[in-house]
Scaffold this active site. Structure first.
Site, PDB file in Angstrom:
ATOM      1  N   GLY A 102       7.550  28.962   4.257  1.00 41.46           N
ATOM      2  CA  GLY A 102       7.671  27.586   4.732  1.00 41.46           C
ATOM      3  C   GLY A 102       6.856  27.343   5.985  1.00 41.46           C
ATOM      4  O   GLY A 102       6.226  28.253   6.542  1.00 41.46           O
ATOM      5  N   GLY A 104       6.313  27.447   9.242  1.00 41.87           N
ATOM      6  CA  GLY A 104       6.945  28.123  10.374  1.00 41.87           C
ATOM      7  C   GLY A 104       6.483  27.624  11.722  1.00 41.87           C
ATOM      8  O   GLY A 104       7.152  27.853  12.737  1.00 41.87           O
ATOM      9  N   ARG A 105       5.344  26.958  11.762  1.00 42.54           N
ATOM     10  CA  ARG A 105       4.858  26.387  13.025  1.00 42.54           C
ATOM     11  C   ARG A 105       4.053  25.119  12.780  1.00 42.54           C
ATOM     12  O   ARG A 105       3.306  24.681  13.643  1.00 42.54           O
ATOM     13  CB  ARG A 105       4.014  27.404  13.782  1.00 42.54           C
ATOM     14  CG  ARG A 105       2.876  27.958  12.958  1.00 42.54           C
ATOM     15  CD  ARG A 105       2.144  29.036  13.703  1.00 42.54           C
ATOM     16  NE  ARG A 105       1.198  29.683  12.795  1.00 42.54           N
ATOM     17  CZ  ARG A 105       0.090  30.270  13.180  1.00 42.54           C
ATOM     18  NH1 ARG A 105      -0.234  30.278  14.446  1.00 42.54           N
ATOM     19  NH2 ARG A 105      -0.700  30.845  12.318  1.00 42.54           N
ATOM     20  N   LYS A 125      -0.169  21.825  13.770  1.00 44.86           N
ATOM     21  CA  LYS A 125       0.009  23.275  13.668  1.00 44.86           C
ATOM     22  C   LYS A 125       0.170  23.839  15.082  1.00 44.86           C
ATOM     23  O   LYS A 125      -0.721  23.712  15.922  1.00 44.86           O
ATOM     24  CB  LYS A 125      -1.198  23.920  12.990  1.00 44.86           C
ATOM     25  CG  LYS A 125      -1.051  25.428  12.793  1.00 44.86           C
ATOM     26  CD  LYS A 125      -2.221  25.989  12.015  1.00 44.86           C
ATOM     27  CE  LYS A 125      -2.106  27.491  11.829  1.00 44.86           C
ATOM     28  NZ  LYS A 125      -3.244  28.037  11.059  1.00 44.86           N
ATOM     29  N   ASP A 137       7.642  32.090  17.140  1.00 46.26           N
ATOM     30  CA  ASP A 137       7.990  31.102  18.161  1.00 46.26           C
ATOM     31  C   ASP A 137       7.500  29.699  17.802  1.00 46.26           C
ATOM     32  O   ASP A 137       7.704  28.756  18.559  1.00 46.26           O
ATOM     33  CB  ASP A 137       7.444  31.518  19.536  1.00 46.26           C
ATOM     34  CG  ASP A 137       5.935  31.735  19.539  1.00 46.26           C
ATOM     35  OD1 ASP A 137       5.240  31.156  18.682  1.00 46.26           O
ATOM     36  OD2 ASP A 137       5.452  32.490  20.406  1.00 46.26           O
ATOM     37  N   ARG A 188      -4.162  18.937  11.645  1.00 54.06           N
ATOM     38  CA  ARG A 188      -4.836  19.159  10.367  1.00 54.06           C
ATOM     39  C   ARG A 188      -4.644  17.940   9.463  1.00 54.06           C
ATOM     40  O   ARG A 188      -3.615  17.265   9.529  1.00 54.06           O
ATOM     41  CB  ARG A 188      -4.282  20.405   9.681  1.00 54.06           C
ATOM     42  CG  ARG A 188      -4.272  21.619  10.573  1.00 54.06           C
ATOM     43  CD  ARG A 188      -4.113  22.898   9.815  1.00 54.06           C
ATOM     44  NE  ARG A 188      -2.813  23.047   9.189  1.00 54.06           N
ATOM     45  CZ  ARG A 188      -2.414  24.178   8.598  1.00 54.06           C
ATOM     46  NH1 ARG A 188      -3.216  25.225   8.554  1.00 54.06           N
ATOM     47  NH2 ARG A 188      -1.223  24.270   8.052  1.00 54.06           N
ATOM     48  N   ARG A 195       1.089  23.887  -1.824  1.00 52.66           N
ATOM     49  CA  ARG A 195       0.450  25.182  -2.081  1.00 52.66           C
ATOM     50  C   ARG A 195       0.933  25.774  -3.397  1.00 52.66           C
ATOM     51  O   ARG A 195       1.948  25.333  -3.948  1.00 52.66           O
ATOM     52  CB  ARG A 195       0.810  26.147  -0.942  1.00 52.66           C
ATOM     53  CG  ARG A 195       0.485  25.606   0.433  1.00 52.66           C
ATOM     54  CD  ARG A 195       1.597  25.937   1.448  1.00 52.66           C
ATOM     55  NE  ARG A 195       1.358  25.238   2.716  1.00 52.66           N
ATOM     56  CZ  ARG A 195       0.586  25.702   3.685  1.00 52.66           C
ATOM     57  NH1 ARG A 195       0.026  26.896   3.559  1.00 52.66           N
ATOM     58  NH2 ARG A 195       0.393  25.009   4.775  1.00 52.66           N
ATOM     59  N   ASP A 264       0.707  31.466  -0.635  1.00 52.37           N
ATOM     60  CA  ASP A 264       1.143  30.344   0.203  1.00 52.37           C
ATOM     61  C   ASP A 264      -0.018  29.751   1.002  1.00 52.37           C
ATOM     62  O   ASP A 264       0.159  28.740   1.685  1.00 52.37           O
ATOM     63  CB  ASP A 264       2.269  30.779   1.146  1.00 52.37           C
ATOM     64  CG  ASP A 264       1.885  31.960   2.027  1.00 52.37           C
ATOM     65  OD1 ASP A 264       1.647  33.046   1.464  1.00 52.37           O
ATOM     66  OD2 ASP A 264       1.813  31.802   3.253  1.00 52.37           O
ATOM     67  N   ASN A 265      -1.202  30.348   0.899  1.00 49.22           N
ATOM     68  CA  ASN A 265      -2.391  29.810   1.559  1.00 49.22           C
ATOM     69  C   ASN A 265      -3.392  29.256   0.549  1.00 49.22           C
ATOM     70  O   ASN A 265      -4.567  29.093   0.866  1.00 49.22           O
ATOM     71  CB  ASN A 265      -3.077  30.885   2.401  1.00 49.22           C
ATOM     72  CG  ASN A 265      -2.249  31.297   3.601  1.00 49.22           C
ATOM     73  OD1 ASN A 265      -1.401  30.551   4.062  1.00 49.22           O
ATOM     74  ND2 ASN A 265      -2.481  32.498   4.099  1.00 49.22           N
TER      75      ASN A 265
END
Length: 501
Positions: A102, A104-105, A125, A137, A188, A195, A264-265
């Site tokens: 998911g 994450g940042r 991002k 983080d 972005r 994805r 996932d990319n």
């Protein structure tokens, strides 16, 4: 064509917070995402903006001079109509099922109307922790943000399908990676950030209703030509497979290495997605690994086409409950090799200035890559200088020949190439023009990005802007910038990039 959202004559001091965001992804059920607010950064400042990306959504670049723009595109202020969210997805990482991942940042602000009549999603991002951050983080650092910003726009200028980057903002706030680094946020842009792993998530959780909802939304929004098809899900897989095969050929043609081709990319639209430890080939080595985290070489240059196919098979597995049969799924996937081969062949012919196809062309290409491999010849410089080679004279050979330690090997191949040119009565001048339009003079070499990053860490963003401008026209000579096309300095060989950011 849509008019600018905020023309220059309009006061742009608070314009960013008034942007008319839509929230198409949020129309999916809540299981697909989590609504949340970005985590503010202390005293953010603008690092760079892409006027080309801004033009795609009719956004006046003058807006970037306002504190409102910096605050909105750092996540410190939420635009009036924005409903920020982080999406859930899963994926295979380095070939191993990793389960739930998911955003994450990354936090999706929503979507804006695009000048082509569609819409563009805007995503921050580095905007802070989400429920999908795992042990992270939620932050990005200036180093990686500048690299993604520059490369997204450079790839677009090369004509390669890609997500775009509107802007980068920075802050003196720090996070720890290998060392303490300052934070940044890159904005972005993409018609969609869905994805392969978005589909895998629902398949492996045996939630076929959600799988169908997602596929139906993708088809309706991005592949409407399949709505009336006998099996629209098979057609979806076939088209994504075709686009992915073509994308892999385009990467190979410019020596681009992604570095982390996890499922996932991989974009469901066939775009280059998620710029992490990428690189452009310099001293040619087909086994080169641009990501020093990838110790097994799964994502090396020579492996990228095969991994692209592997990822399509992973998507096919996820779509199998919708497609309905293994046979139909295999039919959709079966075109990958032929599509890659055809596009790769066409690109190689263009790079060598060949306008016809002959039975022995594969041997010419193979021997070319063999001498590049043996001499670790600079990839970009070789193809750019090749256009100066003349069909009936060696007069223009020296700059190209000087790239080789084993000159006789080059001479032998050059004669083979000349004979091929004469076979189709190739004319030097028009061939050079065509080749220079296929072989970039300028790419985002790691050392160029590093110089810009080093200056930016001292709040000098001039080199970021300069690289942006050079890379907007990668095929043009730009003689005033010749040094940016030179062989990399010795210290560049020690640069490493990894999955950390």
């Amino acid at each position: 064509m849509n008019s600018p959202i905020f023309p220059s004559a309009v006061d742009t001091s608070d314009a960013a917070s008034q942007l008319p965001f839509g929230n198409a992804f949020a129309e999916l059920p809540p299981a697909f995402y989590t609504h949340l607010q970005p985590t503010p950064l202390r005293a953010p400042y603008l690092v760079g903006i892409s006027t080309d990306a801004a033009a795609l959504i009719g956004l006046d670049p003058a807006m970037a001079n306002s504190s409102s723009f910096v605050d909105v595109f750092t996540g410190n202020t939420i635009a009036r109509d924005s409903k920020p969210l982080a999406a859930v997805y899963s994926g295979h990482q380095f070939g191993v099922w990793a389960g739930q991942l998911g955003d994450g940042r990354a936090i999706l602000l929503g979507d804006l109307p695009a000048r082509d009549g569609g819409r563009m999603e805007l995503q921050l991002k580095g905007a802070g922790q989400t429920p999908y951050s795992r042990m992270g983080d939620g932050r990005a650092v200036l180093r990686s943000s500048i690299r993604e910003f520059l490369c997204s726009e450079a790839m677009a200028a090369l004509g390669i399908p890609t997500t775009r980057a509107l802007a980068v903002t920075g802050s003196d706030q720090q996070v720890r990676r290998e060392t303490m680094e300052t934070t940044a946020v890159v904005t972005r842009m993409s018609p969609s950030f869905i994805r392969f792993g978005s589909f895998e998530h629902w398949y492996y959780n045996k939630r076929h209703d959600e799988l169908k909802l997602l596929a139906d939304k993708v088809i309706a929004n991005f592949y409407p030509e399949f709505l009336g098809a006998e099996n629209p899900y098979r057609e979806l897989l076939a088209e994504v497979t075709r686009r992915t095969a073509h994308l892999m050929a385009q990467w190979q043609a410019v020596g681009f290495m992604h570095g982390v081709m996890n499922t996932d990319n991989m974009s469901i639209l066939g775009l280059t997605l998620d710029y992490g430890p990428f690189g452009f080939m310099e001293a040619f080595d087909a086994r080169h690994i641009c990501n020093h985290t990838d110790q097994q070489g799964r994502y090396s240059y020579q492996m990228q086409p095969r991994i692209g196919q592997w990822n399509c098979f992973a998507l096919g597995q996820a779509l199998l409950p919708l497609i309905g049969s293994v046979e139909d799924t295999e039919v959709a996937l079966s075109q990958y090799e032929a599509q890659f081969a055809a596009r790769n062949d066409a690109l190689l012919h263009a790079k060598l200035g060949l306008t016809t196809h002959q039975p022995d062309d594969d041997k010419l290409f193979e021997s070319m890559f063999a001498i590049l491999q043996a001499g670790h010849v600079d990839f970009t410089l070789f193809f750019r200088r090749l256009s100066d080679l003349q069909a009936d004279s060696k007069a223009g050979d020296e700059p190209l020949r000087d790239l080789f330690i084993e000159r006789p090997a080059f001479d032998a191949w050059a004669e083979q190439y000349r004979a091929r040119l004469r076979q189709e009565s190739s004319q030097d001048a028009p061939r050079k023009l065509a080749m220079d339009a296929s072989n970039p003079k300028y790419v985002l070499r790691n050392y160029l990005a590093q110089v810009a990053i080093d200056k930016a860490q001292n709040k000098d963003f001039s080199e970021v802007a300069k690289l942006q401008e050079i890379l907007r026209r990668p095929f043009d000579e730009q003689p005033e910038h010749d040094k940016y096309a030179d062989l990399p300095p010795d210290w560049a060989s020690h640069l490493e990039v990894s999955c950390s950011s």
